[in-house]
Enzyme design. Sequence first.
Site, PDB file in Angstrom:
ATOM      1  CG  ASP A   1      -2.019   0.962   1.210  1.00 20.15           C
ATOM      2  OD1 ASP A   1      -2.807   0.893   0.260  1.00 20.15           O
ATOM      3  OD2 ASP A   1      -2.125   1.796   2.129  1.00 20.15           O
TER       4      ASP A   1
ATOM      5  CD  GLU B   1      16.511 -14.201   3.808  1.00 15.48           C
ATOM      6  OE1 GLU B   1      15.849 -14.779   4.708  1.00 15.48           O
ATOM      7  OE2 GLU B   1      17.123 -13.137   3.974  1.00 15.48           O
TER       8      GLU B   1
HETATM    9  C1  GLC Z   1      -4.300   2.885  -0.822  1.00  9.90           C
HETATM   10  C2  GLC Z   1      -5.497   1.969  -0.763  1.00  9.90           C
HETATM   11  C3  GLC Z   1      -6.697   2.778  -0.319  1.00  9.90           C
HETATM   12  C4  GLC Z   1      -6.414   3.333   1.048  1.00  9.90           C
HETATM   13  C5  GLC Z   1      -5.146   4.161   1.048  1.00  9.90           C
HETATM   14  C6  GLC Z   1      -4.688   4.466   2.443  1.00  9.90           C
HETATM   15  O1  GLC Z   1      -4.422   3.836  -1.808  1.00  9.90           O
HETATM   16  O2  GLC Z   1      -5.690   1.341  -1.989  1.00  9.90           O
HETATM   17  O3  GLC Z   1      -7.866   2.028  -0.332  1.00  9.90           O
HETATM   18  O4  GLC Z   1      -7.488   4.126   1.468  1.00  9.90           O
HETATM   19  O5  GLC Z   1      -4.088   3.468   0.425  1.00  9.90           O
HETATM   20  O6  GLC Z   1      -4.243   3.293   3.062  1.00  9.90           O
END
Ligand code: GLC
Length: 501
Positions: free
Chosen positions: A213, A262
């Site tokens: 993310d 790994e």
């Molecule tokens: C990313 C995710 C989204 C989330 C954001 C904050 O963009 O895809 O859904 O709200 O990160 O974590």
Amino acid sequence: MASVRRLDGARQRAEEPALPAPEREPEWWRDAVFYEVYVRSFADSDGDGIGDLPGITSKLDYLVGLGIDAIWLTPFYPSPGHDHGYDVADYVDVDPLFGTLADFDDLIAAAHERDVRVIVDIVPNHTSSEHEWFKGDRSRYVTRPAENGLPNNWPSNWGGPAWTLDEERGEYYLHLFAPEQPDLDWHNEQVRDDFEEILRFWLDRGVDGFRIDVSHGLVKQKDLRDEPEPFPLLRFSSDWRTAIDQPEVHDVYRDWHRIAGEYDGDRVLVGEVVFSDQTRVAPYLRPDELQLAFNFSLVFQDWNAEAIRRSIDESLAALPIVTWVFENHDVTRIVTRFGPREARAAALLVLALPGPVFVYQGQELGLEEVDLPDEVRQDPVFAQTRGERKGRDGCRVPIPWARTLPERSWLPQPADWSARSVEAQTGDPGSMLELYRRAIELRPGGGFAWRDSAPGVLAFERDELTCVVNFSADAVPVEHVVLASDDVTGVLPPNTAAWVR
Ligand code: GLC
């Protein structure tokens, strides 16, 4: 069955006599079809209106029938749910809402038995404000003493300042997203060590990789310098932010690459690197960093031949491997963006491109963005922008499985989704579902080359097939059609696509 054994004994191997390197099979992810499972909205096994892990396990045969190679699970970790799991309170457990660690192990085992790989979401930019680290001394977070006032002008991606004052503690803390999502300080070695342990926890449990993310955001500019104003209104892309995309973030991914390496089975790291300029994504895909990064360029394009061709060209030129995406849980569905007929053509377009493709749950059912009443909206984007931005709930409505829609659903399903359900579409040759099935089955491989075509028409060749997409207002002749997005007899009507031999 995907192998999940841990490799060891690297030192021992170094003392053995050198053998010629065996021919290596290409990594499984190079041309995989990934399917994004938005866990809350996929399959509900206990009737509470919210999807869960046993629900996913129960639908694996559906996914096998669709022909996909791997699933990406959005966050299922314990979370207060302000951002539906993207606010993690414990990185090494399962939220009771979704099941247990044992359910997770069952899901992995059942998926691997069916040759389906599983990658999980990791959220390293921020935690939940309910995380022990935040409730504790906050040494892992970006904080500044209150006495000097607001630390800088950085805005949150979702509106308002990126800083919240904690009066009791007398300090500000940083959050590029909601105030309930405090940003970690990736200049802190402890944070790096913690995440290495978290990665190992899931790798040891058999995951085939991670979707990372906000990959470009982890490390913030160290001196917290102001960002140049005025800030643009449209903030989905991070093009304008100078606080992030710092050189040190690449050290993190070099470490993670080494850790994933790994383990056997070609574990994969997929970055969410949100820039419209793909040359800014390229450094994340250096050979010792991430293997894949979503190409969001197509997500920003209108249904227009020139724009889409330019996006494809720029992406192929900039990146060693392009990971194609039209939909995910953050953007408006393509049926609504492009139109229903166009969405069918888009399916043939994206599944003919070279490299991995991500399909978002419900994309294969042709679901549209749901126009929800404001009172049921739950996305923090809606509240934080005081309704100015409607947010992302419209693409997150639970997908319909059967003609009889369930009584409970955390976001209401439109009544006409009965006819869009998996049950209703299965076996109907004209359905979107059967189009996706056929396309995934016949997906071409090999090289990529544009072919000459009329204005408003895109045509490109792969080894055994040519994909022709007609964006223009006129029908164009086609022959030797293998698969088409609509009825095609001798001509390809406007807004349709075909694979021809
Ligand atoms: C990313 C995710 C989204 C989330 C954001 C904050 O963009 O895809 O859904 O709200 O990160 O974590």
